[in-house]
Enzyme design. Structure first.
Site, PDB file in Angstrom:
ATOM      1  N   PRO A 209       6.155   8.452  10.060  1.00  0.00           N
ATOM      2  CA  PRO A 209       6.106   8.543   8.602  1.00  0.00           C
ATOM      3  C   PRO A 209       4.675   8.711   8.094  1.00  0.00           C
ATOM      4  CG  PRO A 209       7.181   6.510   9.336  1.00  0.00           C
ATOM      5  CD  PRO A 209       6.614   7.154  10.537  1.00  0.00           C
ATOM      6  N   GLY A 211       1.124   8.083   6.532  1.00  0.00           N
ATOM      7  CA  GLY A 211       0.269   6.910   6.360  1.00  0.00           C
ATOM      8  C   GLY A 211       0.294   5.923   7.499  1.00  0.00           C
ATOM      9  N   GLU A 431      17.503 -12.805 -13.178  1.00  0.00           N
ATOM     10  CA  GLU A 431      16.688 -13.081 -11.985  1.00  0.00           C
ATOM     11  C   GLU A 431      17.146 -14.356 -11.280  1.00  0.00           C
ATOM     12  OE1 GLU A 431      14.949 -10.878 -10.706  1.00  0.00           O
ATOM     13  OE2 GLU A 431      14.922  -9.563 -12.453  1.00  0.00           O
TER      14      GLU A 431
HETATM   15  P1  ADP Z   1      -1.166   9.805   8.623  1.00  0.00           P
HETATM   16  O1  ADP Z   1      -2.024  10.876   9.177  1.00  0.00           O
HETATM   17  O2  ADP Z   1      -0.218   9.208   9.619  1.00  0.00           O
HETATM   18  O3  ADP Z   1      -0.448  10.168   7.371  1.00  0.00           O
HETATM   19  P2  ADP Z   1      -3.683   8.529   8.286  1.00  0.00           P
HETATM   20  O4  ADP Z   1      -4.145   8.518   9.685  1.00  0.00           O
HETATM   21  O5  ADP Z   1      -4.252   9.579   7.418  1.00  0.00           O
HETATM   22  O6  ADP Z   1      -2.105   8.594   8.221  1.00  0.00           O
HETATM   23  O7  ADP Z   1      -3.930   7.094   7.665  1.00  0.00           O
HETATM   24  C1  ADP Z   1      -4.440   6.928   6.381  1.00  0.00           C
HETATM   25  C2  ADP Z   1      -5.286   5.686   6.325  1.00  0.00           C
HETATM   26  O8  ADP Z   1      -4.492   4.528   6.495  1.00  0.00           O
HETATM   27  C3  ADP Z   1      -6.304   5.614   7.425  1.00  0.00           C
HETATM   28  O9  ADP Z   1      -7.468   6.273   7.061  1.00  0.00           O
HETATM   29  C4  ADP Z   1      -6.519   4.131   7.584  1.00  0.00           C
HETATM   30  O10 ADP Z   1      -7.441   3.647   6.630  1.00  0.00           O
HETATM   31  C5  ADP Z   1      -5.176   3.552   7.241  1.00  0.00           C
HETATM   32  N1  ADP Z   1      -4.407   3.271   8.452  1.00  0.00           N
HETATM   33  C6  ADP Z   1      -3.215   3.823   8.785  1.00  0.00           C
HETATM   34  N2  ADP Z   1      -2.772   3.317   9.938  1.00  0.00           N
HETATM   35  C7  ADP Z   1      -3.695   2.460  10.391  1.00  0.00           C
HETATM   36  C8  ADP Z   1      -3.808   1.629  11.543  1.00  0.00           C
HETATM   37  N3  ADP Z   1      -2.862   1.596  12.476  1.00  0.00           N
HETATM   38  N4  ADP Z   1      -4.919   0.863  11.653  1.00  0.00           N
HETATM   39  C9  ADP Z   1      -5.867   0.876  10.713  1.00  0.00           C
HETATM   40  N5  ADP Z   1      -5.822   1.636   9.609  1.00  0.00           N
HETATM   41  C10 ADP Z   1      -4.745   2.417   9.431  1.00  0.00           C
HETATM   42 ZN    ZN Z   2      18.350  -7.280 -10.631  1.00  0.00          ZN
END
Ligand code: ADP
Ligand code: ZN
Ligand code: MG
Length: 607
Positions: A209, A211, A431
């Site tokens: 996914p 991020g 709630e």
């Molecule tokens: P993707 O390419 O999978 O969409 P990214 O590598 O661009 O995600 O991740 C975006 C940011 O999220 C990274 O620059 C980092 O700051 C943070 N991040 C994501 N996964 C990790 C991880 N496993 N450890 C540390 N930071 C992470």
């Molecule tokens: Zn509700």
């Protein structure tokens, strides 16, 4: 307002200037250069000039319609004249002979042939070439550098000689790191692999996914191996003109070959790697050519040279099978959403970059953020630092972290939202309804916070439940407890006010999705047993599903879903009716405090 001096004049401006110069040259310069000045005279004036003995030579022009002649003017210089032809040629001939005029002679109306070709042919050519240059240059600028230079590389290939990232920067994702460490080792000493005759995979595909750290991992591989990192996004291959994407691919591999050992990283490879199909006849030539070129290049280069291709995608299901066959992206490395331990590790990595209080509890944050990606966790840490600055503190506190978690889950607080007392009361009951039904189930995650402060996401209040420990399986009892909890809000409204509101719309969406999944995908209904009735289409992006059954079955599914929801709803109503005084007591308390903790809630409930 008027803009200052325009630094880049538009190409039309240049075009206009050049056009003007050409016109001026044609009108004023060329004629006088090419043709000597010719004075037109009438026939009688011509005869007069002959009689005066001024005419030296005379000749018929090539069409026989006029006579061109030379005279000696007042300053003794030679001048040219022209006159129409009079029918009586005999008399004229006689007169010319008498006066000793040389006639029928060639009149030098042409300048030297070399100069004339130069002026009339080469000069305009030079102008056109110049115009072309200016136009193409200005066009290139406007189109990001690609207009008329087909086949030439202009791809935005980002080369980092050192990415500066290592596996230490990637928290969690241990399986992915392990799979990639082999590639790192190979880049360190390829000879060891060559000796035994082992071929390393040419490419590895990171799937997961958004991020989750795919780009980060690719950079870390380059950083660990201390090799240059070529990166390009798939969308940059897709060009306006057929063939240009392919040219970029060729160029990318050529450059990479020169810098080997190195990593070539193709981000969002799904944009070029989509399955080739005939859905759009002739519509996808460019993309297909680009993909074909990529396949050819991957086959073509020598795997032992030390070029390793990494690619990332969050839509692996749409990739062309040709990309995934051995010899190309034969390694597929899943980069999943982090689990509890992974989230804690990611939070710790990012918390190192900010100043924090001693007693912050990152584990609590990790527990609250089930389902969050690495990028979201990084964002939570940063948001909490921003909040600390906003509140004039120089360290991040636990409260900052908690607040930014809630901002990510539910949006910012809308402190000045105007909500009437009657509505606030209804929201409080709603709630508390959720919370009480949750508390009645041992399968439900404990309630940790209840609030009726509205959020920018549109939530008018919410009940937060946090699992003690992460679970990977959902039992039927868990699912039923969740359904009942979700119906609890509406059930409270019904119990107390005897009416229903639109406030439950979000709950209803969630209930329907879960109940449907229970029936169609989890095999949790007696009627359908273990039959898959829906298939997930893109597991990493929202998980849209498509029905794979007859319309008759679809009707039965709807019935089954409805029955499940009804069952849960009735259970919630029963729970709340049994403890109606507690419902009133808790709602009043929440109304007064606006936000209460899970502990406060449990104390009153169990009192
Ligand atoms: P993707 O390419 O999978 O969409 P990214 O590598 O661009 O995600 O991740 C975006 C940011 O999220 C990274 O620059 C980092 O700051 C943070 N991040 C994501 N996964 C990790 C991880 N496993 N450890 C540390 N930071 C992470
Ligand atoms: Zn509700
Ligand atoms: Mg990425």
């Amino acid at each position: 307002m008027k803009e200052g001096k325009n630094p880049k004049k538009p190409w039309l401006y240049y075009y206009g200037v050049v056009l003007l110069v050409i016109v001026l040259l044609n009108v004023f310069v060329f004629p006088s250069l090419l043709h000597p000045r010719v004075t037109e005279v009438s026939y009688d004036q011509f005869l007069q000039l002959i009689n005066d003995g001024k005419v030296k030579t005379a000749a018929l022009d090539e069409y026989g319609t006029s006579i061109v002649f030379t005279v000696t003017d007042a300053n003794g210089r030679e001048a040219y004249g022209e006159t129409g032809v009079w029918p009586d040629m005999q008399y004229l001939t006689q007169l010319l002979l008498e006066k000793g005029v040389i006639f029928g002679a060639e009149i030098p109306t042409q300048t030297s042939p070399l100069l004339s070709t130069l002026l009339s042919f080469i000069l305009p050519m030079v102008f056109f070439v110049l115009i072309g240059q200016i136009l193409s240059r200005s066009m290139q600028k406007r189109m990001g550098g690609n207009a008329l230079t087909l086949g030439k590389n202009n791809a935005k290939i980002y080369i980092e000689s050192q990415t500066g990232k290592t596996f230490k920067d990637v928290a969690g994702q241990d399986e992915a790191k392990e799979a990639l460490s082999e590639i790192v080792d190979f880049l360190h000493n390829p000879s060891r692999y060559a000796q035994i005759g082992a071929k390393l995979p040419k490419g590895a595909l990171l799937v997961g996914p958004p991020g989750t750290g795919k780009t980060l991992l690719a950079k870390a591989v380059a950083g660990e191996a201390k090799v240059p990192f070529f990166s390009i996004s798939g969308s940059e291959f897709v060009e306006m003109f057929v063939g240009m994407g392919a040219a970029k691919v060729r160029d990318l591999f050529k450059q990479a070959g020169e810098k080997a050992p190195c990593i070539v990283f193709i981000d969002e490879i799904d944009t070029i790697g989509k399955k080739r199909d005939n859905a759009l006849p002739g519509g996808n030539d460019e993309r297909e050519q680009t993909l074909n070129q990529l396949l050819a290049e991957m086959d073509g280069f020598d795997g032992n040279k030390g070029v390793v291709i990494l690619a990332a995608t969050n839509r692996p299901e749409i990739l062309d099978p040709a990309l995934l066959r051995p010899g190309r992206f034969d390694r597929r490395i899943p980069v999943e959403l982090p689990d509890l331990a992974g989230r804690l590790a990611i939070l710790q990595v990012h918390a190192q970059n900010v100043k924090t209080d001693e007693q912050i509890d990152l584990a609590a944050v990790a527990r609250m953020t089930s389902g969050a990606s690495g990028a979201e966790l990084a964002n939570i840490v940063n948001e909490s630092a921003l909040r600390a600055v906003r509140l004039g503190r120089d360290r991040v506190s636990q409260a900052d972290l908690m607040e930014s978690v809630e901002n990510v889950i539910a949006g910012m607080q809308r402190k000045n939202a105007v909500i009437s007392d009657q509505e606030k009361k209804l929201i409080a009951y709603h709630e508390i309804g959720h919370a009480m039904v949750a508390a009645a189930h041992k399968h439900s995650a404990p309630v940790t916070k209840i609030t009726i402060i509205p959020r920018t996401s549109g939530a008018l209040g919410y009940t937060m439940q946090v699992e003690e420990d992460e679970r990977v399986l959902l039992t039927r009892e868990d699912a039923m407890a969740t359904l009942a909890t979700l119906t609890g809000g509406r059930a409270a409204e019904e119990t107390v006010f005897g009416t229903v509101t639109s406030g439950a719309s979000n709950d209803i969406e969630k209930i329907t999705r879960l109940a449907r999944a229970m029936v169609t995908r989890y095999g949790m209904s007696d009627r359908f047993d273990m039959v898959a009735l829906e298939t997930v289409q893109n597991q990493y992006l929202g998980g849209d599903t498509s029905l794979s059954c007859s319309s008759e079955t679809a009707r039965l599914i709807d019935e089954e879903v409805r029955a499940l929801v009804r069952q849960a709803h009735e259970e919630a109503l029963r729970i709340l009716r049994e403890k109606e005084e507690k419902l009133h007591e808790l709602a009043a308390y929440l109304l007064q405090k606006e936000t209460i903790t899970g502990d406060e809630f449990m104390q009153i409930l169990n009192a």
